[in-house]
Scaffold this motif. Structure first.
Motif, short mmCIF file in Angstrom:
data_model
loop_
_atom_site.label_atom_id
_atom_site.label_comp_id
_atom_site.label_asym_id
_atom_site.label_seq_id
_atom_site.Cartn_x
_atom_site.Cartn_y
_atom_site.Cartn_z
N SER A 414 167.11 50.31 35.32
CA SER A 414 167.19 49.29 34.28
C SER A 414 167.21 47.91 34.92
N SER A 415 166.71 46.94 34.19
CA SER A 415 166.79 45.55 34.62
C SER A 415 166.89 44.67 33.39
N TRP A 456 152.05 40.15 37.91
CA TRP A 456 153.45 40.35 38.29
C TRP A 456 153.73 39.64 39.62
N THR A 487 159.04 38.71 31.46
CA THR A 487 159.34 40.15 31.45
C THR A 487 159.75 40.55 32.86
N CYS A 488 160.66 41.54 32.95
CA CYS A 488 161.07 42.03 34.26
C CYS A 488 160.97 43.55 34.31
N ARG A 489 160.77 44.07 35.52
CA ARG A 489 160.81 45.52 35.74
C ARG A 489 161.32 45.76 37.16
N TYR A 491 162.29 48.71 40.49
CA TYR A 491 161.93 49.94 41.20
C TYR A 491 163.16 50.44 41.94
N MET A 497 159.11 53.29 39.51
CA MET A 497 159.16 52.13 38.63
C MET A 497 159.94 52.43 37.35
N GLN A 498 160.64 51.44 36.88
CA GLN A 498 161.33 51.50 35.60
C GLN A 498 160.34 51.85 34.48
N GLN A 500 158.36 51.85 31.16
CA GLN A 500 157.96 50.73 30.30
C GLN A 500 158.29 50.97 28.84
N THR A 516 165.39 53.10 27.75
CA THR A 516 164.32 52.74 28.68
C THR A 516 163.51 51.60 28.08
N TRP A 518 161.01 47.80 29.39
CA TRP A 518 161.07 46.51 30.07
C TRP A 518 161.61 45.46 29.10
#
Length: 526
Positions: A414-415, A456, A487-489, A491, A497-498, A500, A516, A518
């Motif tokens: 998560s972010s 990104w 937007t953020c994501r 790893y 990867m988080q 989407q 879950t 972004w």
């Protein structure tokens, strides 16, 4: 024969309303005398309602009210009970019998809720006192509410007994209402006569035998809007089922290890305090935390490794889960395989940030198993650890949540963006986006940020403390004036990867899998 006079609507409604609050006040007073908050019919009905609330409704309450969901429930209950009371009064304008029956039914419902929520026959004294107070107040006020008779049928010598006038009804209502409020306040005060503050103060500062490594400089960016790396205990998120926080003293606390063990044992708080204490820096997350949500915090927990305690008792080979029993009756199951995978990081904690736990965070003792959501890892106010198979169904499993592997998942990647905030207007020139990412047990290897539909960009990561904690990030850039979307994501440590897609698109909420998606926010550059 005299036709019974009909009560004025206002007096009738007031009669029922005051009878209900008198019943609740008396029940709360007796529960306080017994030091059994769960015996209060008001709290018992509220807890019974929580137990039966569908998951989707709980998610709605948490999402819209946050940590104020319990006050919102109590206010809602108070409004409903007020309406019920007035309804009872209005159905009894001609005779007290319908209202008396209704008050008895409400009292029985309260008694059943207390019986379900409490242990021991003494807990039923509170709803019994509540019922007597409710019926007595209703009958007394109904009699005082009778209007003064101005005409008498032939053959009658005097007006019917009970025609005592409006002034006596107002006086009786005020006395009854004040008595109910005093009883309720007395119940709150009596329930807190256990001096938890003195008990915590007597513990003093907790100095671990094995301290956690110091938090390195640059582990957080609070000057840019992220939280501080260590969350103050008073600010640590709280999610539980309790309308009233258990008030327990360390001097009275014991922990039993039972079930599928070679030797059941019982330890006092002093026994645990005297053991070599370890300190672990751990980030905890609630499974009901939405994308970008606030239910994630970090503390230095101090206690004893759970595996050390279980080794003392000797875990039998067929045991599958560790069931924590709370003083409030709550139960929680942690799969043994997942607990063992954390090694000595799983704890029976007695402190946070070098101080004794706060009551709302489980004082005197709680469990903390890092890398798992709280519903399978964190038993507050714990007084028993039971080794069992999955045939034992803890609280949330009984309500349809999966508490067994492979359904129990690690905390998801998560972010979130902490700064700027949604719809904030920021000055022109250089702007900095700052946020927080977590994937307990695997750590965070990188975070990427995207503005509008551009490519990104890699964000700068704060210094990592350990894989079980959150990690802050920041990115400074220059944007043209106007509205922008960021937007953020993230790893994890294995470069996964988080996800989407938002879980809520395919599920009625994050429970029990964790949310879950972004996070994106819109802000404006001046």
């Amino acid at each position: 024969m005299t036709t019974p006079p009909r009560l004025p609507a206002v007096r009738a409604a007031a009669t029922g309303f005051i009878a209900v609050i008198a019943a609740l006040g008396m029940g709360h007073l007796v529960a306080g005398l017994l030091l059994l908050p769960s015996a209060s019919p008001f709290f018992a009905v509220g807890n019974a309602f929580i137990d039966r609330t569908p998951t989707s409704v709980k998610n709605f309450a948490v999402e819209n009210f946050g940590t104020n969901d319990k006050p919102a429930l109590l206010i809602g209950m108070a409004v409903v009970l007020a309406l019920v009371g007035m309804g009872i009064g209005l159905t009894s304008r001609r005779s007290a019998v319908p209202g008396m029956i209704a008050v008895v039914i409400v009292g029985i419902v309260g008694a059943l809720a207390v019986h379900e929520q409490s242990t021991g026959s003494s807990s039923l004294l509170a709803p019994a006192a509540s019922l007597v107070a409710g019926v007595g107040t209703f009958l007394g006020l109904h009699r005082l509410a009778q209007p003064r008779v101005t005409t008498v049928e032939p053959g009658a010598d005097q007006p019917p007994v009970g025609s005592l006038g409006r002034r006596r009804f107002v006086l009786g209502s005020v006395v009854a209402a004040l008595g109910a409020l005093v009883a309720g306040a007395g119940g709150f005060a009596l329930a807190r006569r256990v001096d938890v503050t003195a008990s915590r103060r007597g513990i003093g500062e907790l100095i671990p035998t094995t301290p956690a490594p110091p938090i390195p400089p640059g582990a957080a960016f609070p000057e840019l809007g992220t939280p501080p790396f260590i969350t103050p205990a008073a600010d640590f998120y709280r999610i539980d089922i309790n309308l009233e926080v258990p008030q327990l003293r360390a001097e009275d606390a014991t922990l039993r290890i039972t079930g599928m063990v070679d030797t059941p044992i019982e330890l006092t708080f002093d026994d645990i305090r005297s053991m070599p204490l370890v300190e672990k820096t751990i980030t905890m997350t609630c499974v009901s935390n939405e994308v970008g949500g606030p239910y994630v915090s970090t503390a230095n927990f101090i206690g004893v490794p759970l595996l050390d305690l279980l080794d003392r008792a000797g875990v039998q080979g067929d045991a599958q889960q560790l069931v924590g029993h709370s003083a409030d009756g709550f139960t929680l199951g942690t799969p043994l395989d997942l607990l063992r995978a954390t090694g000595r990081d799983a704890m029976l904690a007695i402190g946070m940030n070098r101080e004794a736990l706060l009551p709302e965070h489980g004082f005197p003792m709680r469990t903390v198993v890092p890398g798992l959501y709280g519903y399978v890892s964190a038993t507050k106010w714990v007084n028993e650890l039971e080794l069992a198979t999955y045939d034992v169904k803890p609280y949330w499993v009984e309500r349809g949540w999966d508490g067994q592997p492979p359904g129990v998942v690690p905390i998801k990647i998560s972010s979130r963006i902490d700064s700027p905030s949604s719809f904030q207007q920021v000055p022109g020139g250089e702007i900095t986006v700052a946020g927080t990412a977590w994937a307990q047990g695997r750590g965070i290897s990188r975070v990427e940020v995207r503005f509008d539909k551009e490519d990104w960009r890699p964000a700068e990561l704060a210094t990592e403390v350990n894989p079980y904690t959150w990690r802050m990030f920041r990115l400074t850039t220059t944007l043209a004036p106007g509205q922008h979307t960021v937007t953020c994501r993230a790893y994890d440590g294995a470069n996964v990867m988080q996800v989407q897609d938002r879980l809520r698109l395919i599920n009625p909420g994050p429970v029990p899998d964790g949310s879950t998606g972004w996070q994106s926010i819109v802000f404006t550059v001046a």
